[in-house]
Design an enzyme around this catalytic site. Structure first.
Site, PDB file in Angstrom:
ATOM      1  N   ARG A 197       1.089  -5.007  -6.007  1.00  8.35           N
ATOM      2  CA  ARG A 197       1.120  -6.264  -5.250  1.00  8.35           C
ATOM      3  C   ARG A 197       1.598  -7.313  -6.255  1.00  8.35           C
ATOM      4  O   ARG A 197       1.168  -7.322  -7.412  1.00  8.35           O
ATOM      5  CB  ARG A 197      -0.262  -6.605  -4.724  1.00  8.35           C
ATOM      6  CG  ARG A 197      -0.943  -5.378  -4.097  1.00  8.35           C
ATOM      7  CD  ARG A 197      -1.304  -5.547  -2.649  1.00  8.35           C
ATOM      8  NE  ARG A 197      -2.062  -4.396  -2.186  1.00  8.35           N
ATOM      9  CZ  ARG A 197      -1.859  -3.787  -1.015  1.00  8.35           C
ATOM     10  NH1 ARG A 197      -0.922  -4.187  -0.186  1.00  8.35           N
ATOM     11  NH2 ARG A 197      -2.590  -2.777  -0.646  1.00  8.35           N
ATOM     12  N   ASP A 227       2.004  -0.939  11.836  1.00  5.40           N
ATOM     13  CA  ASP A 227       1.976  -2.265  12.467  1.00  5.40           C
ATOM     14  C   ASP A 227       3.268  -3.048  12.259  1.00  5.40           C
ATOM     15  O   ASP A 227       3.241  -4.252  12.014  1.00  5.40           O
ATOM     16  CB  ASP A 227       0.776  -3.067  11.927  1.00  5.40           C
ATOM     17  CG  ASP A 227       0.820  -3.191  10.407  1.00  5.40           C
ATOM     18  OD1 ASP A 227       1.615  -2.485   9.765  1.00  5.40           O
ATOM     19  OD2 ASP A 227       0.047  -4.006   9.860  1.00  5.40           O
ATOM     20  N   THR A 266       4.179   2.434   5.975  1.00  3.38           N
ATOM     21  CA  THR A 266       2.779   2.048   5.810  1.00  3.38           C
ATOM     22  C   THR A 266       1.967   2.944   6.732  1.00  3.38           C
ATOM     23  O   THR A 266       2.446   3.325   7.795  1.00  3.38           O
ATOM     24  CB  THR A 266       2.545   0.564   6.186  1.00  3.38           C
ATOM     25  OG1 THR A 266       1.155   0.353   6.425  1.00  3.38           O
ATOM     26  CG2 THR A 266       3.280   0.156   7.459  1.00  3.38           C
ATOM     27  N   ARG A 272      -6.995  -3.000   9.118  1.00  5.22           N
ATOM     28  CA  ARG A 272      -7.633  -4.305   8.907  1.00  5.22           C
ATOM     29  C   ARG A 272      -7.337  -5.273  10.051  1.00  5.22           C
ATOM     30  O   ARG A 272      -8.173  -6.038  10.469  1.00  5.22           O
ATOM     31  CB  ARG A 272      -7.147  -4.932   7.595  1.00  5.22           C
ATOM     32  CG  ARG A 272      -8.082  -4.708   6.438  1.00  5.22           C
ATOM     33  CD  ARG A 272      -7.441  -5.168   5.168  1.00  5.22           C
ATOM     34  NE  ARG A 272      -6.145  -4.519   4.981  1.00  5.22           N
ATOM     35  CZ  ARG A 272      -5.275  -4.802   4.029  1.00  5.22           C
ATOM     36  NH1 ARG A 272      -5.525  -5.719   3.172  1.00  5.22           N
ATOM     37  NH2 ARG A 272      -4.125  -4.153   3.932  1.00  5.22           N
ATOM     38  N   GLY A 324       0.845  -1.196   0.000  1.00 11.91           N
ATOM     39  CA  GLY A 324       0.000   0.000   0.000  1.00 11.91           C
ATOM     40  C   GLY A 324       0.882   1.249   0.000  1.00 11.91           C
ATOM     41  O   GLY A 324       1.875   1.292   0.705  1.00 11.91           O
ATOM     42  N   ASP A 374      -0.357   2.010   8.451  1.00 10.59           N
ATOM     43  CA  ASP A 374      -0.894   1.196   9.555  1.00 10.59           C
ATOM     44  C   ASP A 374      -0.046   1.200  10.831  1.00 10.59           C
ATOM     45  O   ASP A 374      -0.540   0.837  11.898  1.00 10.59           O
ATOM     46  CB  ASP A 374      -1.069  -0.255   9.094  1.00 10.59           C
ATOM     47  CG  ASP A 374      -2.131  -0.381   8.027  1.00 10.59           C
ATOM     48  OD1 ASP A 374      -3.080   0.425   8.057  1.00 10.59           O
ATOM     49  OD2 ASP A 374      -2.006  -1.255   7.163  1.00 10.59           O
ATOM     50  N   ASP A 384       4.420  -4.589   6.140  1.00 15.39           N
ATOM     51  CA  ASP A 384       4.645  -5.952   6.601  1.00 15.39           C
ATOM     52  C   ASP A 384       4.931  -6.953   5.458  1.00 15.39           C
ATOM     53  O   ASP A 384       5.899  -7.712   5.500  1.00 15.39           O
ATOM     54  CB  ASP A 384       3.364  -6.308   7.378  1.00 15.39           C
ATOM     55  CG  ASP A 384       3.248  -7.747   7.744  1.00 15.39           C
ATOM     56  OD1 ASP A 384       3.896  -8.130   8.725  1.00 15.39           O
ATOM     57  OD2 ASP A 384       2.519  -8.488   7.056  1.00 15.39           O
TER      58      ASP A 384
HETATM   59  P1  ATP Z   1       0.565  -2.279   3.608  1.00 18.87           P
HETATM   60  O1  ATP Z   1       0.822  -2.627   5.059  1.00 18.87           O
HETATM   61  O2  ATP Z   1       0.487  -0.806   3.424  1.00 18.87           O
HETATM   62  O3  ATP Z   1      -0.585  -3.040   3.000  1.00 18.87           O
HETATM   63  P2  ATP Z   1       2.469  -4.189   2.656  1.00 18.87           P
HETATM   64  O4  ATP Z   1       3.905  -4.055   2.301  1.00 18.87           O
HETATM   65  O5  ATP Z   1       2.147  -5.020   3.856  1.00 18.87           O
HETATM   66  O6  ATP Z   1       1.878  -2.728   2.772  1.00 18.87           O
HETATM   67  P3  ATP Z   1       1.410  -6.294   0.941  1.00 18.87           P
HETATM   68  O7  ATP Z   1       0.512  -6.230  -0.242  1.00 18.87           O
HETATM   69  O8  ATP Z   1       1.040  -7.179   2.061  1.00 18.87           O
HETATM   70  O9  ATP Z   1       1.665  -4.777   1.385  1.00 18.87           O
HETATM   71  O10 ATP Z   1       2.831  -6.802   0.399  1.00 18.87           O
HETATM   72  C1  ATP Z   1       3.477  -6.149  -0.673  1.00 18.87           C
HETATM   73  C2  ATP Z   1       4.153  -7.161  -1.570  1.00 18.87           C
HETATM   74  O11 ATP Z   1       5.183  -7.836  -0.826  1.00 18.87           O
HETATM   75  C3  ATP Z   1       3.265  -8.291  -2.081  1.00 18.87           C
HETATM   76  O12 ATP Z   1       2.496  -7.915  -3.195  1.00 18.87           O
HETATM   77  C4  ATP Z   1       4.319  -9.331  -2.466  1.00 18.87           C
HETATM   78  O13 ATP Z   1       4.921  -9.017  -3.687  1.00 18.87           O
HETATM   79  C5  ATP Z   1       5.348  -9.161  -1.339  1.00 18.87           C
HETATM   80  N1  ATP Z   1       5.126 -10.157  -0.290  1.00 18.87           N
HETATM   81  C6  ATP Z   1       4.151 -10.159   0.622  1.00 18.87           C
HETATM   82  N2  ATP Z   1       4.218 -11.260   1.419  1.00 18.87           N
HETATM   83  C7  ATP Z   1       5.275 -11.973   0.982  1.00 18.87           C
HETATM   84  C8  ATP Z   1       5.888 -13.217   1.349  1.00 18.87           C
HETATM   85  N3  ATP Z   1       5.410 -13.933   2.358  1.00 18.87           N
HETATM   86  N4  ATP Z   1       6.981 -13.623   0.662  1.00 18.87           N
HETATM   87  C9  ATP Z   1       7.468 -12.883  -0.373  1.00 18.87           C
HETATM   88  N5  ATP Z   1       6.948 -11.714  -0.780  1.00 18.87           N
HETATM   89  C10 ATP Z   1       5.863 -11.266  -0.123  1.00 18.87           C
END
Ligand code: ATP
Length: 322
Positions: free
Chosen positions: A72, A130, A126, A172, A11, A128, A103
């Site tokens: 994503r 978190d 982020t 969330r 995000g 969030d 995360d």
């Molecule tokens: P936000 O907290 O703002 O949603 P985020 O970084 O947590 O941000 P996610 O969509 O959960 O957003 O993760 C971003 C990208 O990181 C995913 O689209 C994927 O490419 C990668 N990713 C997430 N989880 C994994 C994992 N377990 N192993 C490898 N890559 C991952």
């Protein structure tokens, strides 16, 4: 080290641009070649690279979103995706990688770092908040100030008619936004996923607040509260109290806007510290800020460990509701 890459993923959050700017300008000051990777991890797999210099990051410190865009990318969650990403980074001569995100981004960074082909340092960003290993993530301060601005406006109108307002904020899985916004906005109640919501108690609180002569009653609901979002909770309250209510779901406005000074400063400090870390040979860490000091946390810990909410703030809500 001669060449580093930088990406934003997951995000988007206000302050990501300030972070990219700091990475590029500190990289250049260390005589590094800096490559921007577009659309997060997808950009590695699709080899969507762009050369960045000091002028490419001019006039972005105040802009929300991210000039590198974010995406994503499911493929990165597979062993094959990680293998391919490593191979491409190696072929491109990208020896160091700085990831900016939440995360999920940190999980991807961990998988890349553990393959040990490329040196990875991550920056938590982020709305969030978190992420374990930093008091604040880049974007959180802007998000809560945006939400607060809306709540202050709602309070003006809420005062003219005595009915409860249910305001849903993002979160969330965690209640960091709801908690800080609720304290700062003078909420009557704050409903978050970490604490079981008891509808009967909430109804009592609302009734009592009007009986005490309060003119407005604002309830902040984190979108992921286990009793449901603002619509479901308001309906459950109505079934018991038959009290007219209003709902406001703040939604994506919380992600946008010009970053606050605090977010810009945090983004700048963490961006610079990430480049310094790579130059000094560090790898496999997230750089955050704890009690005002730069702090490095092993990547795996940032998502395996759980960041706790400030329990003092939770207690304070009831007292301050008066
Ligand atoms: P936000 O907290 O703002 O949603 P985020 O970084 O947590 O941000 P996610 O969509 O959960 O957003 O993760 C971003 C990208 O990181 C995913 O689209 C994927 O490419 C990668 N990713 C997430 N989880 C994994 C994992 N377990 N192993 C490898 N890559 C991952």
């Amino acid at each position: 080290m001669k060449k580093i890459g930088v990406l934003t993923s997951g995000g988007d959050a206000p302050g990501m641009n300030a972070c990219i700017r700091a990475v590029v300008r500190c990289g250049v000051s260390h005589k590094l070649e800096v490559v921007g990777i577009r659309q997060g991890y997808r950009g590695i797999l699709e080899e969507d690279f762009i050369k960045l210099g000091n002028r490419s990051v001019a006039n972005i410190i105040h802009r929300g979103g991210t000039i590198l865009e974010t995406a994503r990318c499911e493929e990165m969650k597979t062993r094959e995706g990680i293998r391919k990403a490593n191979e491409i980074l190696q072929r491109e001569g990208i020896e160091g990688l700085i990831t900016i995100g939440g995360d999920g981004t940190l999980r991807g960074a961990t998988a890349l770092a553990e393959a040990k082909n490329v040196k990875v340092i991550s920056i938590p960003s982020t709305i969030d908040n978190d992420v374990y290993g930093t008091d604040y993530t880049v974007g959180f301060d802007t998000a809560i100030n945006t939400a607060l601005d809306a709540i202050d406006k709602i309070r003006d109108t809420a005062e003219s008619l005595p009915r409860p307002f249910f305001i849903e904020v993002m979160g969330r899985n965690r209640g960091f936004i709801a908690l800080e916004v609720g304290i700062a906005g003078g909420a009557e109640d704050i409903l978050i996923p970490e604490v079981e919501t008891k509808i009967e108690q909430l109804c009592l609180d609302i009734e009592r607040s009007f009986k005490r002569g309060k003119k407005s009653c604002i309830v902040i609901v984190a979108e992921g509260d286990e009793a449901g979002g603002a619509f479901s909770i308001a309906q459950q309250v109505w079934e018991r109290l038959k009290l007219e209510y209003r709902i406001c779901v703040l939604g994506h406005v919380q992600r946008g806007g010009s970053p606050t000074a605090r977010d810009r400063v945090l983004a700048s400090k963490l961006g610079a510290a990430a480049v310094d870390a790579l130059v000094n040979g560090m790898a496999g860490y997230m750089v955050g800020e704890l009690k005002g000091e730069i702090a490095f946390t092993p990547l795996r810990e940032t998502w395996e460990k759980r960041k706790e909410l400030d329990s003092n703030l939770l207690q304070l809500v009831k007292v301050l509701a008066g």
